[in-house]
Design a protein around this motif. Structure first.
Motif, PDB file in Angstrom:
ATOM      1  N   SER A   1     -26.285  43.286 -51.661  1.00  0.00           N
ATOM      2  CA  SER A   1     -25.617  44.314 -52.450  1.00  0.00           C
ATOM      3  C   SER A   1     -25.339  45.562 -51.622  1.00  0.00           C
ATOM      4  O   SER A   1     -24.717  46.500 -52.099  1.00  0.00           O
ATOM      5  CB  SER A   1     -26.483  44.699 -53.656  1.00  0.00           C
ATOM      6  OG  SER A   1     -27.695  45.310 -53.233  1.00  0.00           O
ATOM      7  N   LEU A   2     -25.808  45.564 -50.364  1.00  0.00           N
ATOM      8  CA  LEU A   2     -25.656  46.735 -49.510  1.00  0.00           C
ATOM      9  C   LEU A   2     -24.584  46.493 -48.458  1.00  0.00           C
ATOM     10  O   LEU A   2     -24.317  45.354 -48.095  1.00  0.00           O
ATOM     11  CB  LEU A   2     -26.987  47.058 -48.821  1.00  0.00           C
ATOM     12  CG  LEU A   2     -28.167  47.328 -49.764  1.00  0.00           C
ATOM     13  CD1 LEU A   2     -29.425  47.546 -48.954  1.00  0.00           C
ATOM     14  CD2 LEU A   2     -27.873  48.550 -50.627  1.00  0.00           C
ATOM     15  N   PRO A   3     -23.980  47.550 -47.918  1.00  0.00           N
ATOM     16  CA  PRO A   3     -22.978  47.386 -46.870  1.00  0.00           C
ATOM     17  C   PRO A   3     -23.572  46.713 -45.648  1.00  0.00           C
ATOM     18  O   PRO A   3     -24.739  46.931 -45.311  1.00  0.00           O
ATOM     19  CB  PRO A   3     -22.545  48.830 -46.551  1.00  0.00           C
ATOM     20  CG  PRO A   3     -22.927  49.611 -47.751  1.00  0.00           C
ATOM     21  CD  PRO A   3     -24.159  48.956 -48.309  1.00  0.00           C
ATOM     22  N   GLU A   4     -22.787  45.898 -44.989  1.00  0.00           N
ATOM     23  CA  GLU A   4     -23.229  45.207 -43.780  1.00  0.00           C
ATOM     24  C   GLU A   4     -23.357  46.193 -42.629  1.00  0.00           C
ATOM     25  O   GLU A   4     -22.540  47.074 -42.447  1.00  0.00           O
ATOM     26  CB  GLU A   4     -22.242  44.116 -43.412  1.00  0.00           C
ATOM     27  CG  GLU A   4     -22.660  43.327 -42.180  1.00  0.00           C
ATOM     28  CD  GLU A   4     -21.630  42.281 -41.844  1.00  0.00           C
ATOM     29  OE1 GLU A   4     -21.895  41.498 -40.925  1.00  0.00           O
ATOM     30  OE2 GLU A   4     -20.573  42.263 -42.483  1.00  0.00           O
ATOM     31  N   THR A   5     -24.432  46.077 -41.852  1.00  0.00           N
ATOM     32  CA  THR A   5     -24.618  46.859 -40.636  1.00  0.00           C
ATOM     33  C   THR A   5     -24.949  45.891 -39.519  1.00  0.00           C
ATOM     34  O   THR A   5     -25.074  44.697 -39.724  1.00  0.00           O
ATOM     35  CB  THR A   5     -25.766  47.870 -40.806  1.00  0.00           C
ATOM     36  OG1 THR A   5     -26.982  47.140 -41.069  1.00  0.00           O
ATOM     37  CG2 THR A   5     -25.506  48.806 -41.960  1.00  0.00           C
TER      38      THR A   5
END
Length: 244
Positions: free
Chosen positions: A226-230
């Motif tokens: 659910s979080l942005p890819e890093t």
């Protein structure tokens, strides 16, 4: 035949183009199971009726039947194979190579299933100090490219393959759309091994173009989609006070 099993059906006598339920009531439990299986295979082969679901109680079995869109005479329908033929492949392989499977069962039992099941290509890559690419195993199982597998299908497939291989102990899936994440439980104590495992799985999800971050603590790895890819270096962090 003296089995004392009563059979009741909601369908008309012809079963023609209609769904139905059949109740098998009473009698010996094992004979009742055999009778249900025999009837369902017959209806599957000769009338195209598929066993959509089974409901077992202490003294009865209810079978929910539907007409199969595909009906080839003497061809078992998918639901009947699922409910009654799931061990068919297992039995055929045991008959083909009994010594191998008996030995394997003995080893798994003696070592309490603490064994890892790897194919030769993956094992060779690890021996060579490389990080193997596991995407092909998912593509073979799904029968399509990894980028065409949606996350809702990839996560159950991920659990199926990595738990079956004994790479990890268990995978919990939380599949609410937009809030997906998985918890991977393992028994590895060496942090280098854990980081290699994270990289292995990260490469898979990155190849599928899925956005995620990773957190790990002792015995647990969490992939949060659910979080942005890093980058992996930024996404992976050690935490000792997370609330699980």
């Amino acid at each position: 035949m003296g089995w004392k099993i009563e059979v009741l059906s909601s369908a008309k006598e012809s079963f023609q183009n209609e769904d139905a339920t059949i109740d098998f009531i009473g009698g010996d439990r094992d004979l009742r199971e055999l009778f249900v299986k025999t009837v369902c295979i017959f209806l599957s082969c000769w009338m195209g009726l598929d066993a959509e679901a089974l409901h077992r109680k202490s003294n009865s079995i209810t079978v929910y039947l539907r007409h199969s869109a595909r009906h080839d005479i003497q061809d078992i329908t998918p639901g009947v194979r699922k409910h009654f033929g799931s061990k068919d492949l297992l039995y055929r392989e045991i008959e083909r190579k009994p010594a191998f499977w008996v030995t394997l069962a003995e080893l798994y039992t003696k070592f309490n299933y603490q064994r890892v099941n790897l194919d030769k290509n993956l094992f060779e890559a690890l021996l060579a100090g490389k990080l193997p690419d596991i995407t092909k195993y998912f593509e073979i199982k799904a029968d399509r490219p990894l980028r065409e597998i949606p996350l809702s299908e990839l996560l159950p497939l991920f659990k199926y393959l990595v738990v079956a291989s004994q790479l990890v102990s268990d995978v919990e899936i939380f599949a609410e759309k937009g809030k997906e994440y998985i918890k991977i439980r393992h028994d590895y104590s060496d942090e280098c091994v854990v980081l290699k495992l994270i990289q292995l799985f990260s490469n898979l999800f990155e190849a599928g173009l899925h956005r995620f971050s990773v957190t790990y603590v002792s015995g647990l790895i969490i992939f949060d989609f659910s979080l942005p890819e890093t980058s992996l270096q930024d996404a992976v962090k050690v935490s000792s006070d997370l609330d699980f």
